[in-house]
Design a protein around this motif. Structure first.
Motif, mmCIF file in Angstrom:
data_model
loop_
_atom_site.group_PDB
_atom_site.id
_atom_site.type_symbol
_atom_site.label_atom_id
_atom_site.label_comp_id
_atom_site.label_asym_id
_atom_site.label_seq_id
_atom_site.Cartn_x
_atom_site.Cartn_y
_atom_site.Cartn_z
ATOM 1 N N ALA A 187 0.845 -1.187 0.000
ATOM 2 C CA ALA A 187 0.000 0.000 0.000
ATOM 3 C C ALA A 187 0.881 1.237 0.000
ATOM 4 C CB ALA A 187 -0.921 0.004 1.214
ATOM 5 N N ALA A 188 0.302 2.364 -0.369
ATOM 6 C CA ALA A 188 1.073 3.602 -0.454
ATOM 7 C C ALA A 188 1.305 4.236 0.904
ATOM 8 C CB ALA A 188 0.351 4.593 -1.369
ATOM 9 N N GLY A 191 0.343 1.675 7.966
ATOM 10 C CA GLY A 191 -0.709 1.538 8.977
ATOM 11 C C GLY A 191 -0.264 0.538 10.009
ATOM 12 N N GLY A 192 0.355 0.991 11.072
ATOM 13 C CA GLY A 192 0.873 0.067 12.078
ATOM 14 C C GLY A 192 2.196 -0.523 11.642
ATOM 15 N N ASP A 193 2.467 -1.756 12.054
ATOM 16 C CA ASP A 193 3.728 -2.443 11.744
ATOM 17 C C ASP A 193 3.647 -3.016 10.328
ATOM 18 O OD1 ASP A 193 6.125 -3.747 11.752
ATOM 19 O OD2 ASP A 193 5.417 -5.427 12.977
ATOM 20 N N THR A 194 4.003 -2.235 9.330
ATOM 21 C CA THR A 194 3.849 -2.683 7.943
ATOM 22 C C THR A 194 5.117 -2.510 7.109
ATOM 23 O OG1 THR A 194 2.969 -0.502 7.379
ATOM 24 C CG2 THR A 194 1.363 -2.228 7.851
ATOM 25 N N GLY A 206 9.166 2.994 -1.206
ATOM 26 C CA GLY A 206 8.124 4.007 -1.074
ATOM 27 C C GLY A 206 6.760 3.463 -0.731
ATOM 28 N N ARG A 207 6.655 2.123 -0.525
ATOM 29 C CA ARG A 207 5.377 1.511 -0.186
ATOM 30 C C ARG A 207 5.527 0.675 1.086
ATOM 31 N NH1 ARG A 207 1.472 1.730 -4.091
ATOM 32 N NH2 ARG A 207 0.472 -0.199 -3.392
ATOM 33 N N TYR A 208 4.405 0.146 1.571
ATOM 34 C CA TYR A 208 4.374 -0.615 2.821
ATOM 35 C C TYR A 208 3.478 -1.830 2.620
ATOM 36 C CZ TYR A 208 5.966 3.957 4.407
ATOM 37 O OH TYR A 208 6.652 5.132 4.539
ATOM 38 N N TRP A 209 3.650 -2.839 3.477
ATOM 39 C CA TRP A 209 2.716 -3.956 3.437
ATOM 40 C C TRP A 209 1.318 -3.443 3.797
ATOM 41 C CZ3 TRP A 209 4.537 -7.684 0.816
ATOM 42 C CH2 TRP A 209 5.856 -8.132 0.963
ATOM 43 N N ALA A 210 0.311 -3.935 3.091
ATOM 44 C CA ALA A 210 -1.065 -3.502 3.346
ATOM 45 C C ALA A 210 -1.672 -4.221 4.539
ATOM 46 C CB ALA A 210 -1.921 -3.744 2.105
ATOM 47 N N TYR A 211 -0.974 -5.258 5.040
ATOM 48 C CA TYR A 211 -1.504 -6.057 6.144
ATOM 49 C C TYR A 211 -0.413 -6.290 7.179
ATOM 50 C CZ TYR A 211 -4.928 -7.113 2.480
ATOM 51 O OH TYR A 211 -5.845 -7.005 1.468
ATOM 52 N N SER A 212 -0.823 -6.613 8.382
ATOM 53 C CA SER A 212 0.142 -6.958 9.423
ATOM 54 C C SER A 212 0.765 -8.319 9.115
ATOM 55 C CB SER A 212 -0.557 -7.014 10.784
ATOM 56 O OG SER A 212 -1.469 -8.109 10.818
ATOM 57 N N LYS A 213 1.881 -8.594 9.780
ATOM 58 C CA LYS A 213 2.549 -9.882 9.578
ATOM 59 C C LYS A 213 1.633 -11.034 9.986
ATOM 60 C CE LYS A 213 6.922 -10.154 10.481
ATOM 61 N NZ LYS A 213 8.230 -10.254 11.175
ATOM 62 N N GLU A 214 0.850 -10.830 11.053
ATOM 63 C CA GLU A 214 -0.071 -11.877 11.501
ATOM 64 C C GLU A 214 -1.111 -12.195 10.427
ATOM 65 O OE1 GLU A 214 0.780 -9.226 13.202
ATOM 66 O OE2 GLU A 214 1.998 -10.139 14.803
ATOM 67 N N ASN A 215 -1.598 -11.152 9.767
ATOM 68 C CA ASN A 215 -2.590 -11.377 8.712
ATOM 69 C C ASN A 215 -1.987 -12.092 7.510
ATOM 70 O OD1 ASN A 215 -4.771 -10.282 10.051
ATOM 71 N ND2 ASN A 215 -4.485 -8.232 9.198
#
Length: 340
Positions: A187-188, A191-194, A206-215
């Motif tokens: 994701a751009a 949101g939290g640990d991403t 320049g981007r981040y994971w859209a979900y947490s590691k647990e998800n």
């Protein structure tokens, strides 16, 4: 008549019927009034060869036509519930006058939900001819206004994906043949640990994971992760779980489904068109009003979809045709002859 009848076909002038109805009792109104087109429509009814014709010609010109229609729409606005909507069907002859002179004034421009273009046929023919100085006119306009844009009823509608889109987007499949699309997991915005590393991969620069590691771990346990040949993970989105494409304001597939659907009424509309309108703007049990009933498509669609209905027309033939359609729809095994 200080009442709002339901499941009734009424013969008469819709203005007088509307005046007698209680306010805020109707959930949805669809009207296909006579167009300001200066054309005669003729139809041969049944084996008796009875010739019926009617005109939508208005000797007083556009001003007279708009005044005639506006008075009726004012009462339609009154009988609509706050959560209700109106769909007014017209063509290019008077669409601008109807919107500015009637709908914007009565409903308010802020309550315009959509201006829908309806393609009348899937066939390539149109009304342009060789030498004509205009492009072929193959669409009508349907104005969709809410009585109150903050609270009106709207149910999202979807249609099947096109085959070429499925072939391109859902080109991958599981061993069991279940088709899926590989969707990006980044994701751009964070949101939290991403920003962690997962399976040796980091999100693109320049981007981040859209979900947490647990998800992501949960997705993997459920078999919802696909790894590219380069080892990058993607989320599987299965074709059989998708609702389809969201419907936009260009309707090009609401056409007659078969020859059997046509009853010969000159301005008959397809069931698919009215079913879409009724499904999107009303819930089961809602009251649907068609004050220019014509061939009865609105009434047939409303009855089929579990809505209550009220149809009005000043033509005895229109009432007879609609009654016949309802009987045939409700009793498909029964015998009936419209012209008996």
């Amino acid at each position: 008549m200080n009442t709002s009848p339901v499941n009734r076909l009424i013969l008469g002038d819709n203005l007088e019927i509307l005046k007698g109805m209680n306010g805020e009792t109707v959930d949805l109104i669809y009207l296909d009034p006579p167009f300001f087109s200066n054309r005669n429509y003729e139809v041969i009814w049944g084996d008796a060869g009875e010739k019926r014709s009617f005109e939508d010609r208005w000797e007083g010109g556009m001003e007279h036509y708009i005044g005639w229609l506006k008075e009726r729409v004012e009462h339609m606005h009154r009988v609509l519930k706050p959560t209700g909507s109106i769909f007014l069907h017209c063509d290019w002859h008077a669409d601008a006058y109807i919107r500015v002179g009637i709908l914007d004034r009565i409903f308010g421009i802020n309550n315009l939900v959509n201006e829908i273009s309806w393609k009348r046929t899937t066939n390539p023919h149109n009304d342009s001819r060789q030498g004509a100085k205009h492009f072929g006119r193959i669409t009508d306009i349907i104005y969709f206004y809410a009585k109150d844009s903050k609270v009106y009823t709207f149910n999202s509608q979807f249609e099947r994906y096109r085959s070429d889109y499925i072939a391109a987007a859902y080109s991958k499949s599981d061993p069991d043949g279940r088709r899926f699309k590989a969707s990006e997991l980044s994701a751009a915005k964070p949101g939290g640990d991403t920003s962690y590393e997962w399976h040796g991969c980091l999100p693109p620069i320049g981007r981040y994971w859209a979900y947490s590691k647990e998800n992501l771990n949960e997705f993997e346990r459920n078999g919802l992760i696909w790894f590219s040949p380069h080892g990058r993970p993607y989320l599987k989105r299965y074709l059989d779980e998708m609702p389809g494409s969201s419907i936009n304001n260009f309707w090009d597939n609401c056409v007659f489904r078969s020859r059997d659907e046509r009853i010969g009424y000159p301005t008959q509309k397809p069931l698919a068109l009215l079913e879409r309108i009724i499904k999107c703007a009303s819930d089961e049990g809602a009251l649907v009003l068609d004050p220019f009933m014509g061939g009865g498509t609105t009434i047939a669609a409303a009855d089929k979809l579990g809505r209550r209905w009220l149809g009005i027309d000043q033509s005895p033939q229109a009432v007879k045709v609609t009654e016949y359609r309802l009987n045939r729809q409700q009793n498909p095994q029964g015998q009936g002859d419209l012209f008996a």
